[in-house]
Design an enzyme around this catalytic site. Sequence first.
Site, PDB file in Angstrom:
ATOM      1  N   HIS A  75     -60.710  69.061  17.709  1.00  0.00           N
ATOM      2  CA  HIS A  75     -59.696  69.602  16.793  1.00  0.00           C
ATOM      3  C   HIS A  75     -60.274  70.670  15.879  1.00  0.00           C
ATOM      4  O   HIS A  75     -61.468  70.666  15.556  1.00  0.00           O
ATOM      5  CB  HIS A  75     -59.112  68.483  15.931  1.00  0.00           C
ATOM      6  CG  HIS A  75     -57.942  67.797  16.539  1.00  0.00           C
ATOM      7  ND1 HIS A  75     -56.711  67.738  15.924  1.00  0.00           N
ATOM      8  CD2 HIS A  75     -57.795  67.146  17.708  1.00  0.00           C
ATOM      9  CE1 HIS A  75     -55.857  67.080  16.687  1.00  0.00           C
ATOM     10  NE2 HIS A  75     -56.500  66.708  17.783  1.00  0.00           N
ATOM     11  N   GLU A  97     -52.558  71.892  21.479  1.00  0.00           N
ATOM     12  CA  GLU A  97     -51.541  71.765  20.442  1.00  0.00           C
ATOM     13  C   GLU A  97     -51.608  72.990  19.536  1.00  0.00           C
ATOM     14  O   GLU A  97     -52.694  73.493  19.227  1.00  0.00           O
ATOM     15  CB  GLU A  97     -51.758  70.505  19.579  1.00  0.00           C
ATOM     16  CG  GLU A  97     -51.650  69.202  20.348  1.00  0.00           C
ATOM     17  CD  GLU A  97     -53.027  68.662  20.722  1.00  0.00           C
ATOM     18  OE1 GLU A  97     -54.047  69.134  20.163  1.00  0.00           O
ATOM     19  OE2 GLU A  97     -53.090  67.771  21.583  1.00  0.00           O
TER      20      GLU A  97
END
Length: 323
Positions: free
Chosen positions: A38, A107
């Site tokens: 992330h 994402e």
Amino acid sequence: MIHIGYTMMTEQAGPRELVDHVVQAEDAGFDFSVASDHYFPWLRSQGHAPYAWSVLGAAAQATSRIPLMTYVTCPTFRYHPAVVAQKAATMQLLSEGRFRLGLGSGENLNEHVVGGGWPPVNVRHEMFEEAVGIIRALFEGNHVTHHGTHFDVDSARLWDLPDDLPPIGIAVSGEQSCSLAGRLADFVIATEPKPDLLTSFDRHGGEGKPRVGQLPVCYDTDRDTAVRRAHDQFRWFGGGWKVNAELPHPDSFDSATQFVRPEDVAGAIPCGGDVNDFVEAVRPFVDAGFTEVALVQIGGENQPEFLDWSAKTLLPALSEAFG
């Protein structure tokens, strides 16, 4: 028989702590480990997002047995696929054959940072398929030149390749991604125990390949404390990937989950210290046909207690229940 893994969740702990945690997970007896990749945490309360590949390199040197894996890396926006291929090959060498490359289409939360926009899902899947092809071509050890719809590669070659290439897994959430995974992956990755995902994966060529799931849990000797922590840090989880892939910022997830109640989270995530609750939460993955499940203990500061409890109580209970 199912293998139980441990998740290094980069959204909730710093880099040194993550390495310490996976060392303890190896000592506790977990079968494998995975690491999220992330740039942002899901919610501000999680508070972290170190560079996963540096963490993995350190983990490869600090451990000796436990397999390592990205869960998952997006090879289309923050990282060019040629760079992902180099990173994966290096990790396989550093870990002496213990690395698997988990890939997904990404994402918006993490990929928007490079300013490339966030196209519709069908375009993202088109980009993803092209990226996987580039990675596989580089894994063959030759010079690769590629001028495609979305990527260019100019005479690239991997100069340090392992004898055993890292297997490639692909994350799925629907029919399109299952079709990609069935055709392109060595194993499949999912975060929900939906049998239809595996059926679709098999239909598109995945039959007989490993299937890896992931389950959030929140261990604490006090159940109310566990429920509060799960709600504070993991209430985003129930949004589903069609929503989670689109939101651009932790504040977006905070707004989208403002009406999620603690009891809603506790109904979906095992919380507390009753080992039977954790065993029963794994069961749907076993029944669906998953061969591996990576557990995510919620709360970066609560990993040591969870890992100690896992060694003494949880892993023996899961072994007794599922072999």
